[in-house]
Design a protein around this motif. Structure first.
Motif, short mmCIF file in Angstrom:
data_model
loop_
_atom_site.label_atom_id
_atom_site.label_comp_id
_atom_site.label_asym_id
_atom_site.label_seq_id
_atom_site.Cartn_x
_atom_site.Cartn_y
_atom_site.Cartn_z
N LYS A 57 0.24 -3.08 0.05
CA LYS A 57 -0.48 -2.84 1.31
C LYS A 57 -0.95 -4.13 1.96
O LYS A 57 -1.15 -4.18 3.16
CB LYS A 57 -1.68 -1.93 1.06
CG LYS A 57 -1.29 -0.51 0.79
CD LYS A 57 -2.50 0.36 0.55
CE LYS A 57 -2.04 1.78 0.22
NZ LYS A 57 -3.15 2.65 -0.13
N LYS A 58 -1.14 -5.18 1.19
CA LYS A 58 -1.59 -6.46 1.74
C LYS A 58 -0.68 -6.90 2.89
O LYS A 58 -1.11 -7.59 3.79
CB LYS A 58 -1.59 -7.53 0.64
CG LYS A 58 -1.83 -8.94 1.17
CD LYS A 58 -1.66 -10.00 0.11
CE LYS A 58 -1.76 -11.38 0.72
NZ LYS A 58 -1.56 -12.45 -0.24
N TYR A 59 0.59 -6.49 2.84
CA TYR A 59 1.59 -6.95 3.80
C TYR A 59 1.80 -5.96 4.95
O TYR A 59 2.85 -5.95 5.56
CB TYR A 59 2.91 -7.23 3.09
CG TYR A 59 2.77 -8.26 1.99
CD1 TYR A 59 2.74 -9.61 2.28
CD2 TYR A 59 2.66 -7.88 0.66
CE1 TYR A 59 2.61 -10.56 1.28
CE2 TYR A 59 2.53 -8.82 -0.36
CZ TYR A 59 2.51 -10.15 -0.04
OH TYR A 59 2.37 -11.09 -1.03
N THR A 60 0.80 -5.15 5.26
CA THR A 60 0.90 -4.16 6.33
C THR A 60 1.21 -4.84 7.66
O THR A 60 0.59 -5.87 7.96
CB THR A 60 -0.43 -3.38 6.43
OG1 THR A 60 -0.66 -2.75 5.16
CG2 THR A 60 -0.38 -2.31 7.49
N ALA B 157 8.91 -6.48 6.29
CA ALA B 157 9.65 -7.22 5.26
C ALA B 157 11.14 -6.90 5.30
O ALA B 157 11.97 -7.74 4.95
CB ALA B 157 9.09 -6.91 3.88
N LEU B 158 11.48 -5.71 5.75
CA LEU B 158 12.89 -5.30 5.77
C LEU B 158 13.70 -6.15 6.74
O LEU B 158 14.88 -6.38 6.52
CB LEU B 158 12.99 -3.81 6.13
CG LEU B 158 12.19 -2.88 5.22
CD1 LEU B 158 12.34 -1.44 5.69
CD2 LEU B 158 12.58 -3.03 3.77
N ILE C 227 5.76 -8.99 -3.69
CA ILE C 227 6.75 -8.09 -3.13
C ILE C 227 7.86 -8.08 -4.16
O ILE C 227 8.40 -9.14 -4.49
CB ILE C 227 7.27 -8.61 -1.78
CG1 ILE C 227 6.14 -8.64 -0.74
CG2 ILE C 227 8.46 -7.78 -1.30
CD1 ILE C 227 6.49 -9.38 0.54
N GLU C 228 8.16 -6.92 -4.73
CA GLU C 228 9.15 -6.84 -5.81
C GLU C 228 10.47 -6.31 -5.28
O GLU C 228 10.52 -5.29 -4.60
CB GLU C 228 8.64 -5.91 -6.91
CG GLU C 228 7.38 -6.41 -7.57
CD GLU C 228 6.80 -5.41 -8.57
OE1 GLU C 228 7.46 -4.38 -8.85
OE2 GLU C 228 5.70 -5.66 -9.06
N LEU D 290 8.22 -12.31 4.63
CA LEU D 290 6.89 -12.22 5.24
C LEU D 290 6.06 -13.47 4.97
O LEU D 290 4.89 -13.39 4.62
CB LEU D 290 6.14 -10.97 4.75
CG LEU D 290 6.75 -9.64 5.14
CD1 LEU D 290 5.93 -8.51 4.54
CD2 LEU D 290 6.82 -9.48 6.65
N ASP D 291 6.68 -14.62 5.05
CA ASP D 291 6.04 -15.91 4.78
C ASP D 291 5.57 -16.08 3.34
O ASP D 291 4.88 -17.04 3.02
CB ASP D 291 4.87 -16.17 5.74
CG ASP D 291 5.35 -16.38 7.17
OD1 ASP D 291 6.45 -16.94 7.34
OD2 ASP D 291 4.63 -15.99 8.10
N ALA D 292 5.93 -15.15 2.46
CA ALA D 292 5.61 -15.28 1.04
C ALA D 292 6.78 -15.97 0.35
O ALA D 292 7.94 -15.63 0.56
CB ALA D 292 5.37 -13.90 0.42
N GLU D 293 6.48 -16.98 -0.46
CA GLU D 293 7.49 -17.77 -1.16
C GLU D 293 8.12 -16.96 -2.31
O GLU D 293 7.43 -16.21 -3.00
CB GLU D 293 6.86 -19.03 -1.75
CG GLU D 293 6.28 -19.99 -0.74
CD GLU D 293 7.33 -20.87 -0.09
OE1 GLU D 293 8.44 -21.01 -0.65
OE2 GLU D 293 7.02 -21.41 0.99
#
Length: 130
Positions: A103-106, A111-112, A50-51, A28-31
């Motif tokens: 929830k920030k990544y709604t 992400a899946l 995201i864990e 999700l564009d998160a490093e």
């Protein structure tokens, strides 16, 4: 933020290590970033993180929830609401892999899509979603 590290059997540790190494550099564009403690069974992305945890036990309620299995790019997932988001666990594969998505990544399920190729390549399908 510390990520709990499971203690699965040695053969699960070996398989999970390979799977976690195959995860992409971004979700999700998160490093991707280090976990605390550092473990070959975990990964984290972004802030809040995201864990990703491999080698977990199946969550309570999953066995009777087969009808709740949903598929993303050929990978079955069980979703459980959590206080700060959703926890997704693979269904029908040799390894139980968990993604805790804040929830920030709604919508969290997006992400899946980013991790499905690694899961398909390194986590053998036993039974498909029904």
């Amino acid at each position: 933020m510390p990520v709990a590290v499971p203690e699965p059997a040695p053969e699960v540790v070996d398989a999970c290590t390979t799977l976690i190494k195959a995860f992409p550099p971004k979700v999700l564009d998160a490093e991707r970033r280090d976990t605390d403690p550092v473990s070959p069974l975990t990964a984290a992305y972004g802030d809040p993180p995201i864990e990703v945890t491999c080698g977990v036990s199946p969550p309570a309620g999953m066995a009777e929830a087969q009808s709740q299995c949903f598929e993303v790019n050929g990978v079955g997932w069980y979703a459980k609401e959590a206080a700060n988001g959703v926890i997704f666990t693979t269904i029908g594969r040799t390894l139980y892999l968990e993604l805790a998505i804040p929830k920030k990544y709604t919508p969290e399920a997006n992400a899946l899509t980013d991790v499905s190729d690694a899961v398909k390549a390194h986590n053998t399908l036993i039974t498909p979603c029904t």
